[in-house]
Every structure is written in C-alpha cells, then in structure tokens.
Design an enzyme around this catalytic site. Structure first.
Site, PDB file in Angstrom:
ATOM      1  N   LYS A  41      47.941  65.796 103.260  1.00  0.00           N
ATOM      2  CA  LYS A  41      47.332  67.099 103.461  1.00  0.00           C
ATOM      3  C   LYS A  41      48.374  68.098 103.941  1.00  0.00           C
ATOM      4  O   LYS A  41      48.191  69.299 103.845  1.00  0.00           O
ATOM      5  CB  LYS A  41      46.238  67.011 104.541  1.00  0.00           C
ATOM      6  CG  LYS A  41      45.113  66.062 104.247  1.00  0.00           C
ATOM      7  CD  LYS A  41      44.238  65.887 105.505  1.00  0.00           C
ATOM      8  CE  LYS A  41      43.229  64.801 105.233  1.00  0.00           C
ATOM      9  NZ  LYS A  41      42.538  64.396 106.465  1.00  0.00           N
ATOM     10  N   GLY A  42      49.480  67.570 104.482  1.00  0.00           N
ATOM     11  CA  GLY A  42      50.438  68.417 105.195  1.00  0.00           C
ATOM     12  C   GLY A  42      51.021  69.569 104.401  1.00  0.00           C
ATOM     13  O   GLY A  42      51.288  70.635 104.950  1.00  0.00           O
ATOM     14  N   GLU A  97      56.546  69.272  99.580  1.00  0.00           N
ATOM     15  CA  GLU A  97      56.244  68.418 100.735  1.00  0.00           C
ATOM     16  C   GLU A  97      56.408  69.215 102.026  1.00  0.00           C
ATOM     17  O   GLU A  97      57.127  70.223 102.064  1.00  0.00           O
ATOM     18  CB  GLU A  97      57.178  67.188 100.684  1.00  0.00           C
ATOM     19  CG  GLU A  97      57.025  66.181 101.793  1.00  0.00           C
ATOM     20  CD  GLU A  97      55.634  65.565 101.942  1.00  0.00           C
ATOM     21  OE1 GLU A  97      54.661  66.317 102.095  1.00  0.00           O
ATOM     22  OE2 GLU A  97      55.549  64.322 101.959  1.00  0.00           O
ATOM     23  N   ASP A 101      61.452  63.082 106.437  1.00  0.00           N
ATOM     24  CA  ASP A 101      61.845  62.479 107.711  1.00  0.00           C
ATOM     25  C   ASP A 101      62.723  61.251 107.408  1.00  0.00           C
ATOM     26  O   ASP A 101      63.917  61.389 107.155  1.00  0.00           O
ATOM     27  CB  ASP A 101      60.554  62.140 108.466  1.00  0.00           C
ATOM     28  CG  ASP A 101      60.785  61.587 109.854  1.00  0.00           C
ATOM     29  OD1 ASP A 101      61.809  61.907 110.457  1.00  0.00           O
ATOM     30  OD2 ASP A 101      59.916  60.832 110.342  1.00  0.00           O
ATOM     31  N   LYS A 129      64.522  66.629 108.191  1.00  0.00           N
ATOM     32  CA  LYS A 129      65.116  66.027 109.398  1.00  0.00           C
ATOM     33  C   LYS A 129      66.161  65.008 108.968  1.00  0.00           C
ATOM     34  O   LYS A 129      65.910  63.802 108.976  1.00  0.00           O
ATOM     35  CB  LYS A 129      64.018  65.269 110.176  1.00  0.00           C
ATOM     36  CG  LYS A 129      63.246  66.093 111.178  1.00  0.00           C
ATOM     37  CD  LYS A 129      62.529  65.189 112.179  1.00  0.00           C
ATOM     38  CE  LYS A 129      61.074  65.058 111.871  1.00  0.00           C
ATOM     39  NZ  LYS A 129      60.321  64.297 112.885  1.00  0.00           N
ATOM     40  N   VAL A 151      57.177  67.705 115.055  1.00  0.00           N
ATOM     41  CA  VAL A 151      56.703  69.086 114.928  1.00  0.00           C
ATOM     42  C   VAL A 151      55.286  69.155 114.364  1.00  0.00           C
ATOM     43  O   VAL A 151      54.833  68.242 113.669  1.00  0.00           O
ATOM     44  CB  VAL A 151      57.662  69.925 114.045  1.00  0.00           C
ATOM     45  CG1 VAL A 151      58.998  70.117 114.727  1.00  0.00           C
ATOM     46  CG2 VAL A 151      57.839  69.290 112.682  1.00  0.00           C
ATOM     47  N   ARG A 163      47.092  71.527 112.322  1.00  0.00           N
ATOM     48  CA  ARG A 163      47.536  71.887 110.968  1.00  0.00           C
ATOM     49  C   ARG A 163      47.410  73.399 110.753  1.00  0.00           C
ATOM     50  O   ARG A 163      48.171  73.988 109.999  1.00  0.00           O
ATOM     51  CB  ARG A 163      46.671  71.182 109.912  1.00  0.00           C
ATOM     52  CG  ARG A 163      46.890  69.683 109.827  1.00  0.00           C
ATOM     53  CD  ARG A 163      46.206  69.141 108.578  1.00  0.00           C
ATOM     54  NE  ARG A 163      46.031  67.695 108.622  1.00  0.00           N
ATOM     55  CZ  ARG A 163      46.957  66.806 108.276  1.00  0.00           C
ATOM     56  NH1 ARG A 163      48.138  67.210 107.874  1.00  0.00           N
ATOM     57  NH2 ARG A 163      46.696  65.523 108.340  1.00  0.00           N
TER      58      ARG A 163
HETATM   59  P1  5GP Z   1      58.947  59.973 105.755  1.00  0.00           P
HETATM   60  O1  5GP Z   1      58.389  59.025 104.770  1.00  0.00           O
HETATM   61  O2  5GP Z   1      59.994  60.905 105.212  1.00  0.00           O
HETATM   62  O3  5GP Z   1      59.424  59.263 107.016  1.00  0.00           O
HETATM   63  O4  5GP Z   1      57.776  60.807 106.357  1.00  0.00           O
HETATM   64  C1  5GP Z   1      57.088  61.733 105.670  1.00  0.00           C
HETATM   65  C2  5GP Z   1      55.766  62.027 106.361  1.00  0.00           C
HETATM   66  O5  5GP Z   1      55.755  61.684 107.767  1.00  0.00           O
HETATM   67  C3  5GP Z   1      55.522  63.502 106.305  1.00  0.00           C
HETATM   68  O6  5GP Z   1      54.913  63.872 105.095  1.00  0.00           O
HETATM   69  C4  5GP Z   1      54.641  63.722 107.511  1.00  0.00           C
HETATM   70  O7  5GP Z   1      53.299  63.473 107.177  1.00  0.00           O
HETATM   71  C5  5GP Z   1      55.095  62.668 108.518  1.00  0.00           C
HETATM   72  N1  5GP Z   1      56.029  63.248 109.486  1.00  0.00           N
HETATM   73  C6  5GP Z   1      57.347  63.016 109.600  1.00  0.00           C
HETATM   74  N2  5GP Z   1      57.898  63.748 110.606  1.00  0.00           N
HETATM   75  C7  5GP Z   1      56.883  64.465 111.140  1.00  0.00           C
HETATM   76  C8  5GP Z   1      56.810  65.441 112.205  1.00  0.00           C
HETATM   77  O8  5GP Z   1      57.774  65.805 112.873  1.00  0.00           O
HETATM   78  N3  5GP Z   1      55.577  65.968 112.450  1.00  0.00           N
HETATM   79  C9  5GP Z   1      54.465  65.624 111.742  1.00  0.00           C
HETATM   80  N4  5GP Z   1      53.322  66.215 112.074  1.00  0.00           N
HETATM   81  N5  5GP Z   1      54.503  64.727 110.737  1.00  0.00           N
HETATM   82  C10 5GP Z   1      55.704  64.161 110.423  1.00  0.00           C
END
Ligand code: 5GP
Length: 174
Positions: A41-42, A97, A101, A129, A151, A163
């Site tokens: 949803k982000g 997206e 992260d 990040k 965040v 959100r």
């Molecule tokens: P990844 O697979 O790159 O580790 O993570 C992606 C998902 O993790 C993002 O789409 C998000 O939903 C969540 N996420 C990663 N870092 C953050 C953050 O700092 N804040 C929030 N609210 N969600 C995050």
C-alpha cells in the site's frame, strides 16, 4: 500515547522533489507511453502524485506483495498477494515503490516482472536507504537518499498508522 514524529522532509520538500522527478521521467520517456506499476500500500500516495506530474501518456496498475518477517525487518521471502490486472507485454514499465531498504522485495519483484515480456522495466522509489542493502537493486529514479532510520508518512506506515501524513518523518521511540 501518541508517538513523537520528527519531520525529515516537509510536505513542500516532498512535493517539489516529486515535481522534479516527474519532469525528468517525462523527458526520458518522450514519445512513449508509460505503464506505472505501484506497489501497495505504501507507494499509492507517491504513485498518484508522481503520475500527476508526468506529461507523457500514463496507465497505472497496482500489485501487492508481502514479505515474511516482523513489522520492521524484511526476511527475504517475498510473496505476491495481489497480482497486476493488466499484462505487461510490449509496455515500458515503471515500478513505483515507497522505499528500497534491504532490496529483498524489489530484487524479487523486478526479476518476476522482467519475465513478463515488457519492452523495458525501470524502478522509481521515493526513498532509498543504501546503507541497509542486502540484495543489489538498480534504482533508476530516487526521490531522497536517507540514513538508516525507520520513516513514516507519505504512504509509509508504522503498524498501519501514519500513511496519511503529508510529510516524511521519523518515529521517535523511547
Ligand atoms: P526491503 O525489501 O527493501 O527491505 O523493504 C521494502 C519494504 O519494507 C518497503 O516497501 C516498506 O514497506 C518496508 N520498509 C522498509 N524501510 C521502511 C521504513 O523506514 N519505514 C516504513 N514505514 N517501512 C519500511
């Protein structure tokens, strides 16, 4: 008790950056149509704002993925929980997206989407990040590079809250 949230990027800063990204993307895709794929949803708030700033023809679809693990740590195992409504054949796809992260979600997703016969697949993320990266992911368009902090706002949640904040902030935990 309400969480304390400190502002990282104001509403004005976020909107100005999205406007710039829209201009850049419109230039890069001149003469083409763009098929945006927003990740629920982000990315919804960002995807809608960005779409409004793009001047080439835009179509938009959404998909939802879940990553097994706890709320703040991605486990690397990704599952598509809602797939796209439309096929990607022959389309210039821009995946939109909220944040990259560890890169686990996007590395799985880009791999999956690249096998669907599109003309091109690029990635656009509001936040990035890089310090947390486990899987390498090429982010073609980044809104803001941020340090390793959790965040919220502009689509990003903390236990489904925040959100709807029009800015991006950091939740201060005791
Ligand atoms: P990844 O697979 O790159 O580790 O993570 C992606 C998902 O993790 C993002 O789409 C998000 O939903 C969540 N996420 C990663 N870092 C953050 C953050 O700092 N804040 C929030 N609210 N969600 C995050």
């Amino acid at each position: 008790m309400a969480d304390k949230i400190s502002v990282l990027f104001t509403e004005e800063e976020v909107n100005a950056r999205i406007r710039e990204m829209g201009e850049q993307i419109s230039k890069d895709y001149e003469g083409k149509s763009l098929h945006m794929v927003g990740i629920l949803k982000g990315a919804t708030f960002f995807a809608c704002e960005l779409a409004k700033r793009i001047t080439v023809p835009v179509t938009i679809d959404f998909m939802s993925v879940s990553s097994y693990g706890d709320a703040t740590e991605s486990s690397g195992v990704v599952k598509i929980t809602k797939d796209l409504d439309e096929p990607l054949e022959g389309k210039d796809v821009l995946v939109v997206e909220d944040i990259v992260d560890t890169g686990n979600t996007l590395s799985y997703l880009l791999d999956n989407l690249q096998k669907r016969g599109s003309s091109s697949v690029r990635l656009c993320s509001l936040l990035n990040k890089p310090d947390r990266r486990i899987k390498e992911v090429d982010v073609d368009y980044t809104g803001f590079v941020i340090p390793d902090a959790f965040v919220v706002g502009y689509g990003l949640d903390y236990a489904q809250k925040y959100r709807n904040l029009p800015y991006i902030g950091i939740v201060e935990t005791e």
